[in-house]
Scaffold this motif. Structure first.
Motif, PDB file in Angstrom:
ATOM      1  N   VAL A  58      11.512-105.260  37.054  1.00  0.00           N
ATOM      2  CA  VAL A  58      11.370-106.378  36.124  1.00  0.00           C
ATOM      3  C   VAL A  58      12.765-106.938  35.886  1.00  0.00           C
ATOM      4  O   VAL A  58      13.691-106.192  35.543  1.00  0.00           O
ATOM      5  CB  VAL A  58      10.743-105.949  34.790  1.00  0.00           C
TER       6      VAL A  58
ATOM      7  N   GLU B 294      15.067-109.649  33.734  1.00  0.00           N
ATOM      8  CA  GLU B 294      15.041-110.371  32.450  1.00  0.00           C
ATOM      9  C   GLU B 294      16.416-110.948  32.150  1.00  0.00           C
ATOM     10  O   GLU B 294      17.434-110.409  32.597  1.00  0.00           O
ATOM     11  CB  GLU B 294      14.669-109.418  31.317  1.00  0.00           C
TER      12      GLU B 294
ATOM     13  N   HIS C 221       7.236-100.833  32.207  1.00  0.00           N
ATOM     14  CA  HIS C 221       8.046-101.701  31.353  1.00  0.00           C
ATOM     15  C   HIS C 221       7.353-103.038  31.130  1.00  0.00           C
ATOM     16  O   HIS C 221       7.327-103.553  30.001  1.00  0.00           O
ATOM     17  CB  HIS C 221       9.425-101.904  31.977  1.00  0.00           C
ATOM     18  N   SER C 222       6.765-103.589  32.197  1.00  0.00           N
ATOM     19  CA  SER C 222       6.069-104.870  32.045  1.00  0.00           C
ATOM     20  C   SER C 222       4.877-104.717  31.105  1.00  0.00           C
ATOM     21  O   SER C 222       4.595-105.602  30.279  1.00  0.00           O
ATOM     22  CB  SER C 222       5.614-105.402  33.415  1.00  0.00           C
TER      23      SER C 222
ATOM     24  N   ASP D  49       4.145-106.585  27.411  1.00  0.00           N
ATOM     25  CA  ASP D  49       2.851-107.188  27.036  1.00  0.00           C
ATOM     26  C   ASP D  49       2.368-106.624  25.697  1.00  0.00           C
ATOM     27  O   ASP D  49       1.839-107.360  24.855  1.00  0.00           O
ATOM     28  CB  ASP D  49       1.805-106.917  28.123  1.00  0.00           C
TER      29      ASP D  49
ATOM     30  N   ARG E 219      11.095-113.993  32.339  1.00  0.00           N
ATOM     31  CA  ARG E 219      11.215-112.709  33.025  1.00  0.00           C
ATOM     32  C   ARG E 219      10.298-112.723  34.241  1.00  0.00           C
ATOM     33  O   ARG E 219       9.342-113.493  34.300  1.00  0.00           O
ATOM     34  CB  ARG E 219      10.830-111.556  32.091  1.00  0.00           C
TER      35      ARG E 219
ATOM     36  N   LYS F 272       8.382-110.036  37.268  1.00  0.00           N
ATOM     37  CA  LYS F 272       8.137-108.767  37.943  1.00  0.00           C
ATOM     38  C   LYS F 272       8.367-108.986  39.434  1.00  0.00           C
ATOM     39  O   LYS F 272       7.760-109.868  40.036  1.00  0.00           O
ATOM     40  CB  LYS F 272       6.719-108.274  37.677  1.00  0.00           C
TER      41      LYS F 272
ATOM     42  N   ASP G  12      10.147-100.796  37.042  1.00  0.00           N
ATOM     43  CA  ASP G  12       9.003-101.088  36.166  1.00  0.00           C
ATOM     44  C   ASP G  12       8.256 -99.831  35.728  1.00  0.00           C
ATOM     45  O   ASP G  12       7.914 -99.677  34.560  1.00  0.00           O
ATOM     46  CB  ASP G  12       8.050-102.050  36.878  1.00  0.00           C
TER      47      ASP G  12
END
Length: 667
Positions: free
Chosen positions: A110, A112, A234-235, A239, A252, A254, A287
């Motif tokens: 991920v 960001e 992590h994603s 959420d 961000r 993925k 992730d």
């Protein structure tokens, strides 16, 4: 109390929370500012008239309460570690290679935006915001709850009654920064250098009402202990944060491989200036939480994340002089004095030149026009000279033969590049040593910054670190710009520092080659200052991580008569010289199944947290590793155990469930 009054207060709170979330998190306001302010003013009035109605999660808390006297210390439940840096595509590919070596080729990331602000931790219990803290040294921060409550994008109550700790970056938008500096200039005050300093300065001051006026914002980027949430990536964690009402950054992506990561980072080099807030790079994280666990941590940072720093901005300015500074170890460092120039959002007036060899190598002369950049957007440095701009009036710079502070002859030790002053009575070395002693990673004495130390030293109130513990309140009050309240707080901070564990004192003493990590290793091993003072070189090199050079430096230091006298002085003044942290376990003395064994934890644990299981195993002499190998003795497999379980079976490692672990721990 009339029921209609209670109902009206509840209605106002509900509406204000809803409107606030729409405006500051969703960016979809449904009412005008005037209507919001009218409802907030009514709520504040009703709560002031009826104190029993006041509540910690009321929107009225965002206007700021009474000034605080001091920030309390907060110990983070899980450390807030810094990230390693990548500066180019090669660095990112090296990171990817290390990750795939650890967890295999099936890995996603991920990416960001890296917000340029102040890292903070937010703690919620049953959905209610109860504490916010700065990152501090990563283990201990400062309680800035009241200031953080003034940031309207921080929810005071979550959408679900969960208990959770989250991490985020508080920042000042560019528009707010410009407005604030215009106000400061109108008042004749020094403007902030950049939005990051402005955000940190707003949150690390004691008046919440002032913080409320600064229009700060926040993006929440992670969960302190994700194992407690049930999410496995992590994603997925981001959420969940969205669902709970936090403001996360939607910019961000993925990425299924490192090529997509590199494409993402490259795109933001160009788009960066258009953002309404400052960013200084891109954060890349593996992730999968299970893969993060497998990769683990170094002493300073996670192996599963890295910060890509944007290419440094380069500008032209003139080098008008070279100033010499004497450090606490006597090293003479030349510093370029520049015509002020703005670089990466900050006005730069000085840049380190490191040593005489660098000046010669770059052919730097007084009066030269030079290219200046900030390494990693932080440290100003001279890149090279613009030879084509020379007029012939430039002058060569010659390093001195004697110390600019004490006039002692300078020497080079052990064929070092650096020149050193080896006079132990050199005022500059003593002053810099005092500044190091009180710093955050050493004795951590709040209120004793460089300016105060220099003032105390100049007025001959202190000449060594022991003198700090002899200071009296009336001496401090008599100093310029030191009020009675500040003096009281400073004396309290000095007194509190006496209780620090031995490793803080060891690092603060500034023993050559002994950093914070080595200081802790020494403190854990010897446990008391007396035992360390009597240690031989052989005793020291027998310790893992202590080399011969460091061992020689430690023995030499503690055999100096002035050091023996200093340690005796500190003891007499009540400074703790014992190690008070977690003890090293001698597995030979432990009658436990876990003693001397290497254990790996995987999957979600239901009875214990991951940290609780780790601590209990280590107290019984076991070592908890992050990944399975042929040296692993036991795997504890919780719910949804993944690749580690497969690896354990492949290596023939014994596997237990959590229930069996708990039974063995409780024997």
């Amino acid at each position: 109390m009339p029921e209609e009054l209670l109902a009206r207060v509840k209605e106002l709170r509900h509406l204000l929370h809803k409107w606030n979330h729409e405006y500051h998190v969703l960016d979809q306001p449904s009412v005008s500012d005037a209507e919001y302010d009218k409802a907030l003013n009514e709520l504040v009035r009703l709560e002031e008239e009826n104190p029993s109605l006041q509540s910690e999660d009321s929107p009225s808390q965002r206007v700021g309460g009474a000034p605080l006297s001091v920030f309390e210390k907060v110990e983070h439940t899980t450390p807030m570690l810094s990230l390693g840096n990548a500066f180019n595509e090669e660095d990112l590919r090296d990171f990817d290679r290390r990750v795939r070596q650890g967890v295999g080729n099936e890995v996603s990331y991920v990416a960001e935006l890296k917000i340029d602000g102040l890292a903070v931790s937010l703690r919620y219990e049953d959905g209610l915001f109860i504490q916010g803290a700065t990152r501090g040294d990563g283990s201990v921060g400062e309680d800035i709850t009241q200031n953080l409550k003034t940031i309207r994008s921080i929810p005071l109550r979550l959408s679900k009654p969960v208990s959770i700790e989250v991490r985020g970056e508080a920042f000042m938008p560019k528009k707010s920064f410009i407005s604030l500096n215009e106000q400061k200039e109108e008042l004749g005050e020094e403007p902030f250098a950049n939005p990051r300093n402005a955000a940190a300065g707003s949150l690390r001051q004691l008046d919440p009402k002032l913080a409320a006026k600064r229009n700060l914002d926040i993006y929440v980027y992670g969960i302190g202990n994700p194992a407690t949430t049930g999410v496995n990536s992590h994603s997925g964690g981001l959420d969940l944060l969205d669902e709970l009402g936090f403001k996360t950054n939607n910019e961000r992506k993925k990425c299924s491989n490192i090529d997509e990561v590199i494409e993402f980072t490259s795109s933001w080099v160009e788009k960066r200036p258009a953002l309404p807030y400052e960013i200084d790079g891109i954060v890349i994280k593996v992730d999968s939480f299970e893969q993060q666990d497998e990769l683990g941590f170094t002493a300073k940072s996670p192996r599963w994340a890295i910060a890509y720093k944007f290419p440094a901005e380069e500008v032209v300015t003139r080098l008008v002089d070279i100033e010499l500074n004497v450090g606490r170890t006597g090293v003479i460092t030349p510093t370029a004095i520049l015509e002020p120039v703005r670089v990466a959002g900050t006005v730069v007036k000085r840049a380190s030149l490191h040593n005489e060899d660098l000046i010669r190598e770059k052919d730097i002369k007084l009066g030269d026009y030079v290219i200046v950049k900030k390494a990693g957007d932080i440290i100003p440095e001279v890149v090279h000279v613009l030879l084509e701009k020379r007029t012939g009036e430039e002058k060569d710079f010659l390093m001195p033969t004697h110390c600019p502070e004490c006039n002692s002859e300078l020497v080079r030790l052990d064929e070092e590049v650096a020149l050193r002053c080896i006079n132990p009575e050199c005022p500059a070395q003593i002053r810099e040593g005092l500044i190091h002693f009180v710093s955050r990673n050493a004795m951590n004495i709040d209120g004793l910054g460089e300016r105060v130390i220099a003032q105390l030293f100049q007025e001959k109130l202190i000449s060594n670190v022991a003198d700090l513990y002899r200071l009296q309140k009336d001496q401090l009050v008599a100093m310029e710009r030191m009020g009675e309240k500040s003096a009281t707080n400073l004396i309290e901070a000095i007194t509190t520092s006496k209780k620090n564990s031995l490793e803080k004192l060891l690092f603060g003493l500034g023993i050559r080659h002994v950093g914070a990590k080595a200081a802790k290793t020494l403190a854990q091993h010897f446990e008391t200052m007396e035992k360390l003072q009597s240690a031989t070189i052989d005793d020291l090199v027998a310790i893992n991580e202590i080399g011969e050079k460091m061992a020689e430096a430690v023995v030499t230091y503690f055999h100096k008569p002035e050091v023996v006298h200093l340690i005796d002085e500190l003891k007499a003044l009540g400074v703790n010289t014992d190690y008070t942290g977690p003890k090293l376990v001698n597995v030979e003395d432990i009658d436990s199944f876990f003693a001397g064994k290497t254990i790996v934890l995987t999957g979600k644990l239901e009875i214990l947290t991951r940290n609780e299981a780790k601590e209990k195993i280590e107290l019984l002499g076991g070592k908890v590793a992050g990944s399975v190998s042929k040296n692993t003795d036991l795997l504890i497999a919780g719910e949804a155990a993944g690749s580690k379980l497969d690896q354990a079976k492949k290596h023939g490692v014994e596997v237990w469930n959590e229930e069996r672990l708990v039974l063995e721990l409780n024997k």
